[in-house]
Design a protein around this motif. Sequence first.
Motif, PDB file in Angstrom:
ATOM      1  N   MET A   1       0.856  -1.210   0.000  1.00 22.26           N
ATOM      2  CA  MET A   1       0.000   0.000   0.000  1.00 22.26           C
ATOM      3  C   MET A   1       0.889   1.256   0.000  1.00 22.26           C
ATOM      4  SD  MET A   1      -3.299   1.163   0.642  1.00 22.26           S
ATOM      5  CE  MET A   1      -3.795   2.863   0.729  1.00 22.26           C
ATOM      6  N   GLU A   2       0.546   2.215  -0.906  1.00 21.41           N
ATOM      7  CA  GLU A   2       1.322   3.450  -0.965  1.00 21.41           C
ATOM      8  C   GLU A   2       1.102   4.277   0.307  1.00 21.41           C
ATOM      9  OE1 GLU A   2      -2.302   5.267  -3.651  1.00 21.41           O
ATOM     10  OE2 GLU A   2      -0.393   4.862  -4.577  1.00 21.41           O
ATOM     11  N   LYS A   3       1.973   5.251   0.525  1.00 21.54           N
ATOM     12  CA  LYS A   3       1.880   6.127   1.703  1.00 21.54           C
ATOM     13  C   LYS A   3       0.517   6.819   1.723  1.00 21.54           C
ATOM     14  CE  LYS A   3       3.220   9.473   4.677  1.00 21.54           C
ATOM     15  NZ  LYS A   3       1.989   9.481   5.439  1.00 21.54           N
ATOM     16  N   LEU A   4      -0.146   6.814   2.882  1.00 20.02           N
ATOM     17  CA  LEU A   4      -1.438   7.508   2.983  1.00 20.02           C
ATOM     18  C   LEU A   4      -1.210   9.011   2.986  1.00 20.02           C
ATOM     19  CD1 LEU A   4      -3.358   5.691   5.882  1.00 20.02           C
ATOM     20  CD2 LEU A   4      -3.966   5.681   3.465  1.00 20.02           C
ATOM     21  N   ARG A   5      -1.921   9.712   2.108  1.00 21.42           N
ATOM     22  CA  ARG A   5      -1.882  11.187   2.153  1.00 21.42           C
ATOM     23  C   ARG A   5      -3.317  11.699   2.045  1.00 21.42           C
ATOM     24  NH1 ARG A   5       2.725  10.076  -1.124  1.00 21.42           N
ATOM     25  NH2 ARG A   5       4.617  10.443   0.071  1.00 21.42           N
ATOM     26  N   ARG A   6      -4.153  11.247   2.998  1.00 18.83           N
ATOM     27  CA  ARG A   6      -5.558  11.680   2.991  1.00 18.83           C
ATOM     28  C   ARG A   6      -5.646  13.160   3.346  1.00 18.83           C
ATOM     29  NH1 ARG A   6      -7.191   7.613   7.577  1.00 18.83           N
ATOM     30  NH2 ARG A   6      -5.202   8.516   8.254  1.00 18.83           N
ATOM     31  N   SER A   7      -4.869  13.555   4.334  1.00 20.82           N
ATOM     32  CA  SER A   7      -4.889  14.958   4.771  1.00 20.82           C
ATOM     33  C   SER A   7      -3.476  15.511   4.732  1.00 20.82           C
ATOM     34  CB  SER A   7      -5.415  15.047   6.206  1.00 20.82           C
ATOM     35  OG  SER A   7      -4.610  14.250   7.059  1.00 20.82           O
ATOM     36  N   MET A   8      -3.330  16.685   4.088  1.00 22.31           N
ATOM     37  CA  MET A   8      -2.022  17.368   4.064  1.00 22.31           C
ATOM     38  C   MET A   8      -2.289  18.752   4.652  1.00 22.31           C
ATOM     39  SD  MET A   8      -0.424  16.220   0.378  1.00 22.31           S
ATOM     40  CE  MET A   8       1.249  15.909   0.888  1.00 22.31           C
ATOM     41  N   MET A   9      -1.818  18.969   5.878  1.00 25.51           N
ATOM     42  CA  MET A   9      -2.199  20.196   6.591  1.00 25.51           C
ATOM     43  C   MET A   9      -1.134  21.293   6.477  1.00 25.51           C
ATOM     44  SD  MET A   9      -3.500  20.736  10.508  1.00 25.51           S
ATOM     45  CE  MET A   9      -1.925  20.822  11.335  1.00 25.51           C
ATOM     46  N   PHE A  10      -1.565  22.439   5.925  1.00 24.68           N
ATOM     47  CA  PHE A  10      -0.670  23.595   5.837  1.00 24.68           C
ATOM     48  C   PHE A  10      -0.457  24.203   7.218  1.00 24.68           C
ATOM     49  CE2 PHE A  10      -2.054  23.924   1.324  1.00 24.68           C
ATOM     50  CZ  PHE A  10      -0.796  24.051   0.733  1.00 24.68           C
ATOM     51  N   VAL A  11       0.786  24.531   7.511  1.00 23.74           N
ATOM     52  CA  VAL A  11       1.126  25.198   8.771  1.00 23.74           C
ATOM     53  C   VAL A  11       1.978  26.426   8.412  1.00 23.74           C
ATOM     54  CG1 VAL A  11       2.202  24.901  11.024  1.00 23.74           C
ATOM     55  CG2 VAL A  11       1.284  22.893   9.817  1.00 23.74           C
ATOM     56  N   PRO A  12       1.502  27.632   8.768  1.00 23.97           N
ATOM     57  CA  PRO A  12       2.285  28.819   8.405  1.00 23.97           C
ATOM     58  C   PRO A  12       3.696  28.746   8.994  1.00 23.97           C
ATOM     59  CG  PRO A  12       0.082  29.432   9.130  1.00 23.97           C
ATOM     60  CD  PRO A  12       0.230  27.962   9.423  1.00 23.97           C
ATOM     61  N   GLY A  13       4.698  28.912   8.129  1.00 20.45           N
ATOM     62  CA  GLY A  13       6.084  28.709   8.540  1.00 20.45           C
ATOM     63  C   GLY A  13       6.617  29.781   9.471  1.00 20.45           C
ATOM     64  N   ASN A  14       5.867  30.868   9.642  1.00 21.91           N
ATOM     65  CA  ASN A  14       6.368  31.936  10.521  1.00 21.91           C
ATOM     66  C   ASN A  14       5.638  31.966  11.861  1.00 21.91           C
ATOM     67  OD1 ASN A  14       3.937  32.656   9.408  1.00 21.91           O
ATOM     68  ND2 ASN A  14       4.406  34.840   9.329  1.00 21.91           N
ATOM     69  N   ASN A  15       4.896  30.885  12.169  1.00 25.84           N
ATOM     70  CA  ASN A  15       4.118  30.870  13.410  1.00 25.84           C
ATOM     71  C   ASN A  15       4.693  29.802  14.363  1.00 25.84           C
ATOM     72  OD1 ASN A  15       2.093  30.240  15.374  1.00 25.84           O
ATOM     73  ND2 ASN A  15       0.565  31.239  14.080  1.00 25.84           N
ATOM     74  N   PRO A  16       5.547  30.214  15.309  1.00 26.02           N
ATOM     75  CA  PRO A  16       6.232  29.231  16.160  1.00 26.02           C
ATOM     76  C   PRO A  16       5.267  28.323  16.928  1.00 26.02           C
ATOM     77  CG  PRO A  16       7.160  31.427  16.468  1.00 26.02           C
ATOM     78  CD  PRO A  16       5.950  31.591  15.602  1.00 26.02           C
ATOM     79  N   GLY A  17       4.143  28.874  17.401  1.00 23.02           N
ATOM     80  CA  GLY A  17       3.187  28.057  18.175  1.00 23.02           C
ATOM     81  C   GLY A  17       2.593  26.954  17.315  1.00 23.02           C
ATOM     82  N   MET A  18       2.174  27.312  16.124  1.00 25.61           N
ATOM     83  CA  MET A  18       1.577  26.313  15.219  1.00 25.61           C
ATOM     84  C   MET A  18       2.632  25.295  14.780  1.00 25.61           C
ATOM     85  SD  MET A  18      -1.160  28.251  12.792  1.00 25.61           S
ATOM     86  CE  MET A  18      -2.516  29.224  13.423  1.00 25.61           C
ATOM     87  N   LEU A  19       3.850  25.766  14.541  1.00 25.06           N
ATOM     88  CA  LEU A  19       4.921  24.832  14.136  1.00 25.06           C
ATOM     89  C   LEU A  19       5.183  23.814  15.249  1.00 25.06           C
ATOM     90  CD1 LEU A  19       7.520  27.238  12.452  1.00 25.06           C
ATOM     91  CD2 LEU A  19       6.229  25.426  11.310  1.00 25.06           C
TER      92      LEU A  19
END
Length: 293
Positions: A1-19
């Motif tokens: 089975m190929e790698k699951l990529r059902r969800s790909m979540m963007f995270v703003p690269g300049n937001n330390p808390g979200m990172l």
Amino acid sequence: MEKLRRSMMFVPGNNPGMLLNAGIYGADTIILDCEDAVAITEKDSARNLVFQAISEINYGTEVAVRINHISTPFGWDDLKRILPAKPDLIRLPMCQGPDEICQIDEFISEAEQKNKFPSGSIKMMAAVETPKGLRLAYEIASASPRMVALAIGAEDFIANLKTTRSKLGRELLAARGQLVLAAREAGIQCIDTVFSDINDEEGFKKELELIKEMGFDGKSVVNPRQVSVVHEFFAPTAKEIDHAQRVLAAYQEALEKKSGVISLNGKMIDLPIVARAERTLTYAKATAGKGGK
Ligand SMILES: CC(C)(COP(=O)(O)OP(=O)(O)OC[C@H]1O[C@@H](n2cnc3c(N)ncnc32)[C@H](O)[C@@H]1OP(=O)(O)O)[C@@H](O)C(=O)NCCC(=O)NCCSC(=O)C[C@@](O)(CC(=O)O)C(=O)O
Ligand SMILES: [Mg+2]
């Protein structure tokens, strides 16, 4: 089975808390973004934060970086800074053709060699966000063995079409269909675009229903609340699993009886249906217990 990529979540690269917390929501892939989530004045600090995040945080899942396009003043600097941290995947936005993929592929090869990473270990995907990119989608998808997926970026695509985004998504039907065909021809995955109205769960579910029917493997998301909804939609239902099991049992019985014709409840079962049933069961196994937070 190929790698699951059902969800790909963007995270703003300049937001330390979200990172810092991006790994806890159960997304199959997190995309640390250096492109449109980051203001022009923040590009340098985002690049440094993303490098630090990949080097120091164990996200426990696939980590992609969306670089800026290589025709901007930022794209090559993003790659130079970030590749030594060994992201799993580079996502190229606004891809216009296979040449860009080849150039980046070569650059990644040099970085892998320099940093003694296994050759080919850093994968690539490309977002198609322009009519030209769509016309060349198959060439883009097959330009490098690193390519694992195509994605559509609807906000930019629609701006380029000179129309607006509707709830029904009629304006995107042709592009979505062509992109799935190109990805399938190249044998890679196809990821749908973001749904920006994070509070419209009903609209989000309607869009998920459509893209699942169209053959997409997953969806880009912008908020953790969208992750489990996507996973729920992509998981085969109990009814689908039951049907797949019956199809395979009927197929097995027919093989044992050396019968050329297989039927289940009066319906003919042919080999593509058997293959689909096998895929449903493999997928059900791969997704079991991986719902997301
Ligand atoms: C929308 C909103 C501001 C809402 O914030 P809110 O704070 O109101 O959300 P809440 O739900 O209240 O957050 C609850 C908790 O989750 C944390 N949390 C939220 N989002 C998180 C996240 N993404 N990653 C990690 N953590 C997260 C938050 O910090 C809080 O943590 P805590 O305080 O600890 O409880 C936020 O989500 C957000 O910024 N999203 C990312 C936006 C983005 O990346 N855009 C660029 C990519 S699209 C594009 O470029 C177009 C495209 O190119 C696309 C294509 O190519 O496909 C094209 O052309 O179409
Ligand atoms: Mg975009």
